[in-house]
Design an enzyme around this catalytic site. Structure first.
Site, PDB file in Angstrom:
ATOM      1  N   LEU A  23       0.781 -53.537  15.095  1.00 30.89           N
ATOM      2  CA  LEU A  23       0.572 -51.967  15.386  1.00 30.89           C
ATOM      3  C   LEU A  23      -0.641 -51.502  14.774  1.00 30.89           C
ATOM      4  CD1 LEU A  23       4.118 -50.501  14.477  1.00 30.89           C
ATOM      5  CD2 LEU A  23       3.237 -50.981  16.748  1.00 30.89           C
ATOM      6  N   ASP A  24      -1.340 -50.675  15.543  1.00 31.65           N
ATOM      7  CA  ASP A  24      -2.722 -50.302  14.950  1.00 31.65           C
ATOM      8  C   ASP A  24      -2.324 -49.662  13.395  1.00 31.65           C
ATOM      9  OD1 ASP A  24      -3.783 -50.644  17.387  1.00 31.65           O
ATOM     10  OD2 ASP A  24      -3.469 -48.778  18.347  1.00 31.65           O
ATOM     11  N   ARG A  25      -3.593 -49.335  12.711  1.00 34.86           N
ATOM     12  CA  ARG A  25      -3.584 -48.901  11.486  1.00 34.86           C
ATOM     13  C   ARG A  25      -2.624 -47.685  11.218  1.00 34.86           C
ATOM     14  NH1 ARG A  25      -7.587 -49.139   7.163  1.00 34.86           N
ATOM     15  NH2 ARG A  25      -8.918 -49.781   8.431  1.00 34.86           N
ATOM     16  N   THR A  40      -0.634 -46.267  13.681  1.00 33.66           N
ATOM     17  CA  THR A  40       0.745 -46.026  14.404  1.00 33.66           C
ATOM     18  C   THR A  40       1.850 -46.620  13.409  1.00 33.66           C
ATOM     19  OG1 THR A  40      -0.338 -46.721  16.462  1.00 33.66           O
ATOM     20  CG2 THR A  40       1.971 -46.908  16.312  1.00 33.66           C
ATOM     21  N   ARG A  86      -1.890 -45.550  24.168  1.00 32.56           N
ATOM     22  CA  ARG A  86      -3.195 -44.627  23.848  1.00 32.56           C
ATOM     23  C   ARG A  86      -3.911 -44.433  25.055  1.00 32.56           C
ATOM     24  NH1 ARG A  86      -5.193 -46.706  17.987  1.00 32.56           N
ATOM     25  NH2 ARG A  86      -6.619 -44.723  18.241  1.00 32.56           N
TER      26      ARG A  86
END
Length: 299
Positions: free
Chosen positions: A139-141, A143, A240
């Protein structure tokens, strides 16, 4: 069928019940147990509840008449592990499911030392487990939400090579900018990174990867909407970029958004994760609550 070996530290004393009515598990527990709602939820999340002999952490697990429910008397569920960025939701000898907070990477990148893999490796070492955390997906930082980490190479390889067959439900919830026009739909495009690592979307093949996202609008106001996204493919920044494609970027997204930030964070949370256990083939279902910072925008 492999038998899941429960680590010794998880052996608790249980109080046993037999269900006399049908209800979602959390509802049943709140009705039949003494204790505060938070304490009962903590017991459930800390793997302190078994249904017909199997540990269950899902709030909405369907209880039916005649099922045997065992509730741990131990206060030690997951007490060895406390971290502001990472919460262990489930753990067995082969894998761990965690809920990641915003502000931490899934794995090491460059010079950044704050990442979930390092946090888990430290925990395994301190709790005397001879294993390492193997990254299976990310997961993105910024998220938050649910992630699986394998604890050995066999589980990691099975998850990596059979991901699409093993993971049968992965859903995110997001607050997006503006009022969604459609109740549900599908967004599909080709996604490709440029040299600055910005992901670009194209309706025709641009040499990138084909990405498919299904969406369902849960709530809406004139300013923003609460949307559930279900991934058919798992590409980098997929939700996104696809959100921005339909004119409703994720709130708080400084990379693909429009500057609208009502919650002071990227409003994207991975809240449902369901998969077949890579070793035991058991069905595993996890769901976390929608973040309160999202919900309060629709009160």
């Amino acid at each position: 069928m492999h038998q899941v070996r429960q680590p010794a530290r998880e052996q608790h004393e249980y109080v046993h019940y037999v269900a006399t009515e049908n209800a979602p598990l959390l509802e049943w527990l709140l009705k039949n147990l003494k204790g505060t709602k938070n304490k009962i939820k903590a017991t459930l999340q800390g793997q302190g509840v078994r249904v017909n002999g199997k540990t269950v952490t899902r709030f909405d697990f369907p209880i039916e008449v005649g099922m045997k429910i065992a509730v741990s008397k131990s206060k030690k569920n997951q007490e060895t592990f406390k971290n502001r960025y990472v919460k262990i939701v489930y753990e067995d000898p082969y894998l761990v499911v965690i809920e990641k907070n915003i502000g931490i990477l899934s794995m090491a990148a460059g010079h950044s030392s704050l990442n979930v893999k390092k946090v888990l490796d430290d925990y395994f070492r301190k709790s005397g487990q001879k294993c390492r955390a193997h990254v299976v997906h990310r997961l993105d930082r910024d998220t938050s939400g649910l992630l699986i980490y394998a604890k050995d190479m066999e589980a990691e390889q099975i998850l990596e090579h059979n991901w699409r067959e093993i993971v049968y439900d992965r859903r995110y919830v997001a607050v997006v900018s503006g009022e969604m026009e459609e109740d549900e739909g599908t967004i599909a495009s080709w996604l490709k990174d440029n040299s600055a690592y910005i992901t670009y979307s194209s309706p025709v093949d641009n040499g990138g990867k084909y990405a498919v996202t299904h969406f369902r609008t849960l709530k809406r106001t004139p300013e923003h909407s609460l949307v559930e996204y279900k991934l058919e493919t798992g590409r980098k920044n997929q939700i996104r970029v696809h959100s921005a494609d339909i004119g409703h970027p994720v709130c708080g997204d400084i990379k693909y958004g429009n500057g609208y930030d009502p919650a002071g964070r990227l409003c994207l949370h991975a809240y449902v994760l369901s998969f077949w256990h890579p070793i035991t083939s058991e069905r595993m279902d996890f769901e976390t609550p929608i973040p309160s910072s999202f919900s309060k925008l629709f009160k």
